[in-house]
Every structure is written in structure tokens, then in C-alpha cells.
Design an enzyme around this catalytic site. Structure first.
Site, PDB file in Angstrom:
ATOM      1  N   ASP A   1     -56.548 -63.036  72.595  1.00 12.70           N
ATOM      2  CA  ASP A   1     -57.492 -63.234  71.496  1.00 12.70           C
ATOM      3  C   ASP A   1     -57.654 -64.735  71.270  1.00 12.70           C
ATOM      4  O   ASP A   1     -56.760 -65.383  70.724  1.00 12.70           O
ATOM      5  CB  ASP A   1     -56.940 -62.514  70.246  1.00 12.70           C
ATOM      6  CG  ASP A   1     -57.696 -62.897  68.979  1.00 12.70           C
ATOM      7  OD1 ASP A   1     -58.676 -63.669  69.048  1.00 12.70           O
ATOM      8  OD2 ASP A   1     -57.275 -62.418  67.904  1.00 12.70           O
TER       9      ASP A   1
ATOM     10  N   LYS B   1     -66.821 -69.420  65.175  1.00 11.93           N
ATOM     11  CA  LYS B   1     -65.649 -70.256  64.906  1.00 11.93           C
ATOM     12  C   LYS B   1     -65.658 -71.497  65.789  1.00 11.93           C
ATOM     13  O   LYS B   1     -64.715 -72.274  65.823  1.00 11.93           O
ATOM     14  CB  LYS B   1     -64.369 -69.448  65.122  1.00 11.93           C
ATOM     15  CG  LYS B   1     -64.209 -68.321  64.088  1.00 11.93           C
ATOM     16  CD  LYS B   1     -62.864 -67.642  64.220  1.00 11.93           C
ATOM     17  CE  LYS B   1     -62.804 -66.292  63.547  1.00 11.93           C
ATOM     18  NZ  LYS B   1     -62.672 -66.367  62.092  1.00 11.93           N
TER      19      LYS B   1
ATOM     20  N   HIS C   1     -53.937 -60.996  64.292  1.00 12.05           N
ATOM     21  CA  HIS C   1     -54.961 -60.712  63.276  1.00 12.05           C
ATOM     22  C   HIS C   1     -55.150 -59.194  63.262  1.00 12.05           C
ATOM     23  O   HIS C   1     -54.932 -58.527  64.277  1.00 12.05           O
ATOM     24  CB  HIS C   1     -56.241 -61.415  63.724  1.00 12.05           C
ATOM     25  CG  HIS C   1     -57.366 -61.387  62.740  1.00 12.05           C
ATOM     26  ND1 HIS C   1     -58.169 -60.291  62.573  1.00 12.05           N
ATOM     27  CD2 HIS C   1     -57.838 -62.337  61.897  1.00 12.05           C
ATOM     28  CE1 HIS C   1     -59.088 -60.574  61.658  1.00 12.05           C
ATOM     29  NE2 HIS C   1     -58.912 -61.805  61.229  1.00 12.05           N
TER      30      HIS C   1
ATOM     31  N   CYS D   1     -56.021 -61.682  56.780  1.00 14.02           N
ATOM     32  CA  CYS D   1     -56.162 -60.558  57.725  1.00 14.02           C
ATOM     33  C   CYS D   1     -54.984 -60.496  58.683  1.00 14.02           C
ATOM     34  O   CYS D   1     -55.144 -60.142  59.856  1.00 14.02           O
ATOM     35  CB  CYS D   1     -57.478 -60.630  58.493  1.00 14.02           C
ATOM     36  SG  CYS D   1     -58.902 -60.472  57.425  1.00 14.02           S
TER      37      CYS D   1
ATOM     38  N   GLN E   1     -59.370 -68.328  67.530  1.00 15.74           N
ATOM     39  CA  GLN E   1     -59.029 -69.615  66.898  1.00 15.74           C
ATOM     40  C   GLN E   1     -58.804 -70.715  67.917  1.00 15.74           C
ATOM     41  O   GLN E   1     -58.554 -71.860  67.545  1.00 15.74           O
ATOM     42  CB  GLN E   1     -57.761 -69.454  66.040  1.00 15.74           C
ATOM     43  CG  GLN E   1     -57.892 -68.488  64.903  1.00 15.74           C
ATOM     44  CD  GLN E   1     -58.890 -68.954  63.854  1.00 15.74           C
ATOM     45  OE1 GLN E   1     -59.184 -70.143  63.745  1.00 15.74           O
ATOM     46  NE2 GLN E   1     -59.429 -68.026  63.097  1.00 15.74           N
TER      47      GLN E   1
END
Lengths: 414, 152
Positions: free
Chosen positions: A208, A234, A131, A372, A211
Site C-alpha cells: 500500500d 495524496k 490503514h 483510520c 503515503q
């Protein structure tokens, strides 16, 4: 041994949906089918109520007052730090640093490491499917330090090229930044293996998890990364809150990034003494209500039967991909062996933006564009894709509505 | 409720399927690129302007959504044969149509936008206004001797 009885024995999607008031919304006269969960998930009553409860009964600044409300707010706020530690299996509570979200957490790490860890000629390694939030902060760190940004390529299916990763990781690699689950493609990356490779070369590793946390069980000790970052919104929590989970021995050597109240031990004009972890990285009044709301989301989420939840989510994604193959001219983008939560696609003769507008008229919310992740789009030779992204409250019937809407879009334009 | 067919009118669907003046000119006098960072769409506008300032030929190339392709196609038809001085106010009137609640009926007489009025439905979709104006931003850049425009 009565605790297991409190768990919901079966995964009842209809009863869960009833806990999300926004899912009763109608859009263009149609029932809302919300398939933009990778952008942000909806919030259950329990989270909305926690936010309201905080402002009605607990609001005060934290870590400052000796008065009753400040004690109440501080204890509710700090209780969430322990919840987050347990949720992601960090070693110590002080390894949990609250941020505004994933983006801020990555900026914190990239900026702080610029101060003492990165030198000219060092390499920062990221992957092609990051991202923008795991690209741009590192570009800025490289510009500040003279380090060089390197990129692990991905395959046509949207998987990390592991052989290339092995070649790219060297003694020059000082940081590896890697996404756990791709927001544009849904790919689940082998972060544990990549972390081991990078550690063998002496690099620090940031994963990261924006998600991942709503879809996978995350164990930061099993991954063994130095930094794990994620966002509350999220994972059914409020916007404006997230966390950096850092290895204490690494965080202790890192300089603070933002200065202000709450991160100091003593301030004199001649010089300031910083306080300990985690507060050293939390300057200023934090997002108190949002942290508490995130805590409610974690409690709510952990009460669910996670085996049943994952079975349900996998089944809905598989069903969506199966039904998508019935749409003439539709091509799935991102066909990795391990995927969660995301179905990215294009349809011949229908631009994703038009798809987005047309399916919206059927009540279906999807994301269209580059998500993104412009390098992913460039790598695949696409200006944009349409993306349906799923949460635990989505159903097969909603997938059917999406497919009907896609067929209607083809009817209008193709 | 706003009906979908008000947005995707026949004229728009037709110009998307078979865009007019699509491609490149042999000898353009002006050229600019338009880029919409929101959706990644890019298009190129080329013009052949004569000594009297009249746009004799123009062409566009690129990829985009139906609204952006149809808008570019309709724009090329609308400005071909017009002078540079006429093109700018046309964009202003077109932009006004997309961003205000003025009914198309009010834009009659000298202010008529002709076939461009097919895009009036975009008004109900604020996030799509940039799709319809990308080509016009690129045209304006080209006319001003710049090489590129973005919708940001």
C-alpha cells in the site's frame, strides 16, 4: 544534453507555494497553515488547469468513438498510463490499472484473489499498522473464502517486528498486505525485505503506497511486489483516481472483479469473453478528467529536483520534532528510525480533538483522531492522536505557527 | 469571527479539569456505554433510579475531549433529581440548542437549560456536536434499558 537545464536548479519553496492558489487562503483571519497532507495534498495550478482544460477542450468518452474528441480524450487518458508506469517503474504499461484510488485498488485485488487464489485454511498476513483500507477488504476476502487473517505485530516505536514477521510467514501464507509508509505514524517499512520473505514462502505481496509516492522514490521492480497501490490525490493530483500496478503474469490469471462496458471482447447472453489487460479490470467509464489531472501532477512533480525536495522535507520534519520537544507534556507517537511526512503526538491534559479545534483558530489544519488505523491506536493504548503531516510546500515558519498554537492550546486547557 | 473563548468557556474548562459525578455507582439500576467511532471516545453512564422514576444518583466514567467530558459532567448535574420523563425533553432542548441557530436568550423561562447553556458555543462547530451529545445518547440508552449507543 539540454534536458537537465530545464530542471529547477534549487528547491525554492516560496516559488513552489505560489503555484498552489489555496495556500493563500485565510482561516479565522490567519494565513492557512495546511498540515493535513497525509489526508490529501493541495493541488498546483498545473493540475487545476489540466482539469479545466480537459472539460473545456477535450471532454468525450474514451475507447468508444471514432470521432475527433474521443480520439483526443483517449490519447490523453492513455498517455497517463505510461506516465504512471514510468513514475513507479513498472515493467509494462498494461500493468497499470486505473482505479478510484488506493482503497478501490485493494478491494479489486482482495476480491479477485478470493475467486481463485484463497482457499479455506490459507493465511492472509497484514501488519498492525495498516490503514483500515488494507484490513477490511482482507477480512471480507477471508469471510468469503475461509482463509484466516494474521497480523504482524509492531514495536512501541511503531516499527514492524521483523522477527515476528519471519515467524508468521509460512507455506500457509498466500497473501502479504503491507503498508509502505504508515499514515498514522510516518514509519517507512522494509517492504523489499518483507516481499522477499513472503515470496520465498510462495505468497503474493501487495504494498500500500498511498503515503509513499509523494515522499519516496518508488521502484516497484526493485521492491519486486506483485501489487503496488496508490492514490493521485495524496501526490498533488485530483481525488477519485489511483492505480493498481500488478505483475502481468499474476493479473492475467486473476478473474475480473467488476463487469460492464470496456472490459469485454464480446458479450452474448450465453457467455461473455473478457478483454486483455489492463481494460479487463476497468469496467465502465473511468475518471477520465481525474486521470488526466493526475498525469499533470506527475509531470509537475517529476520536474522538481527530488534530492533537494527530500532534503527539504526531512529538514522540516526534523525541525518540527525538535520544536515539539519544547511543548511541555508533548509526546511523539511513532519514533521509528525511518520516517517521512508525519508527526503524530499527544499532549498531557489536552485531548487531540480540542487541540484540533484550537489550532484551527490559528489557521493551522491538522488531523485528530484514529487516522483510520484503530488497531494502531489500540496497540499504543491511545484513543486518538493529533497528526501534523507535511508536504513539499510546508516551511519552518509554518512549524513555528503550529508550535505557538499548541502552546496556546495548553494555555486554554491544561 | 467566532471567538475560541465562546467555545471553551470557563465553566467548560472547569468541568473538564474536575468533572462532577465521575466514577461508578455501588448499585446502579441502569447502565450504558457511549461510543463515538469518529474519535474513539468512550464513556459509561450509570444511574440509580428509584421506584418513583426519579434519577437519584448517576455517574460517568471514560475519556474524551474537553467538550465531551464537560458535557457529561454538566449533564449529570442537570438530570440528578429529575424523573425519567423529564430527562428526555431536556435532551431534545439541548440538542436543539446545538443544532439550530436559535439564540440562547430565547430559551428562557421554563425552557431554560441553566448551566447547560455554556455549551451553546458548540453550535459553531458542527463536527463537535457529537462530542457534546455522546453522554446524552448514552443516558437515553440507559433509560431505555439498552446497553450502548454510538453517535453514528
Amino acid at each position: 544534453m539540454s534536458a537537465p537545464l530545464l530542471r529547477q536548479p534549487v528547491f525554492n519553496v516560496e516559488s513552489l507555494r505560489g503555484q498552489f492558489p489555496i495556500l493563500a487562503t485565510r482561516v479565522h483571519g490567519q494565513p492557512l497553515v495546511y498540515l493535513d497532507n497525509a489526508a490529501t495534498t493541495q493541488k498546483p495550478d498545473r493540475v487545476i488547469d489540466a482539469l479545466a482544460h480537459y472539460y473545456r477542450h477535450q471532454n468525450a468518452n474514451v475507447h468508444r468513438g471514432v470521432h475527433h474528441l474521443s480520439e483526443v480524450a483517449t490519447s490523453a487518458y492513455e498517455a497517463v498510463r505510461e506516465k504512471v508506469r514510468r513514475f513507479l517503474n513498472a515493467r509494462e504499461t498494461r500493468e497499470v490499472i486505473f482505479t478510484r484510488g488506493t482503497t478501490e485498488a485493494i478491494n479489486l485485488v482482495a476480491q479477485s484473489l478470493s475467486g481463485h487464489w484463497l482457499r479455506p485454511g490459507d493465511e492472509v498476513l497484514i501488519s498492525w499498522m495498516e490503514h483500515h483500507s488494507n484490513i477490511v477488504p482482507w477480512q471480507m476476502a477471508c469471510a468469503r473464502t475461509g482463509a484466516v487473517l494474521k497480523v504482524i505485530p509492531m514495536t512501541d516505536a511503531g516499527e514492524i517486528d521483523l522477527d515476528a514477521a519471519r515467524r508468521l510467514i509460512s507455506e500457509r501464507t498466500r497473501v502479504l498486505g503491507i503498508v509502505h509508509v504508515s499514515n498514522a505514524l510516518g514509519t517507512v517499512n522494509p517492504v523489499t525485505e518483507l516481499t522477499r520473505l513472503a515470496h520465498d514462502a510462495g505468497a503474493l505481496v501487495l504494498v500500500d503506497g498511498a503515503q509513499a509516492v509523494a515522499h519516496l522514490p518508488v521502484d516497484v521492480q526493485a521492491i519486486d511486489c506483485d501489487f503496488y497501490v496508490c492514490s493521485g490525490h495524496k501526490q498533488y493530483g485530483p481525488t477519485g483516481v489511483g492505480a493498481l500496478i500488478g505483475r502481468a503474469s499474476v493479473l492475467e490469471r486473476m478473474p475480473p472483479w467488476q463487469g460492464g462496458g470496456d472490459m469485454i471482447r464480446a458479450v452474448r447472453f450465453e457467455g461473455t469473453e473478457y478483454t486483455d489487460l489492463p481494460y479487463r479490470f476497468e469496467a465502465g467509464t473511468p475518471s477520465i478528467a481525474e486521470v488526466i489531472g493526475w498525469g499533470a501532477a506527475i509531470d509537475w512533480f517529476e520536474d522538481l529536483d527530488h534530492d533537494a525536495l527530500r532534503t527539504h522535507e526531512d529538514a522540516v520534519l526534523r525541525y518540527a520534532e525538535e520544536r515539539a520537544s519544547e511543548v511541555p507534556g508533548l509526546r511523539l507517537v511513532g519514533t521509528a528510525a525511518r520516517k517521512v511526512g508525519v508527526m503524530s503526538f499527544v499532549i498531557d491534559g489536552v485531548h487531540p480533538h480540542d487541540l484540533g479545534t484550537i489550532v484551527d483558530h490559528h489557521g493551522v489544519a491538522i488531523r485528530t483522531g484514529h487516522h483510520c488505523a484503530m488497531p494502531v491506536m489500540e496497540r499504543l493504548g491511545l484513543p486518538a492522536t493529533a497528526r501534523a503531516s507535511f508536504a513539499l510546500y510546508n516551511t519552518r515558519q509554518e512549524v513555528d505557527t503550529l508550535i505557538t498554537a499548541l502552546l496556546a492550546a495548553r494555555e486554554v486547557l491544561a | 469571527m467566532f471567538a475560541l473563548k465562546d467555545l471553551y468557556q470557563e465553566v467548560i474548562v472547569d468541568h473538564n479539569r474536575a468533572p462532577r459525578n465521575f466514577g461508578h455507582l455501588a448499585a446502579p439500576t441502569h447502565r450504558a456505554e457511549g461510543f463515538n467511532p469518529l474519535c474513539g471516545d468512550r464513556l459509561t453512564i450509570e444511574l440509580a433510579v428509584d421506584a418513583d422514576g426519579v434519577i437519584r444518583e448517576l455517574a460517568f466514567d471514560g475519556q474524551g475531549c474537553a467538550i465531551s467530558v464537560a458535557s457529561a459532567s454538566l449533564m449529570t448535574e442537570a438530570v440528578k433529581g429529575r424523573t425519567l420523563a423529564e430527562a428526555e425533553p431536556l435532551f431534545e432542548r439541548f440538542h436543539t440548542m446545538l443544532t439550530t441557530a436559535v439564540e440562547v436568550d430565547l430559551l428562557n423561562g421554563d425552557d431554560s437549560l441553566g448551566k447547560l447553556e455554556a455549551l451553546a458555543g458548540v453550535r459553531a462547530y458542527p463536527s463537535r456536536v457529537k462530542c457534546a451529545t455522546l453522554c446524552w445518547h448514552a443516558l437515553r440508552s440507559a433509560l431505555h434499558g439498552e446497553t450502548g449507543a454510538t453517535t453514528e
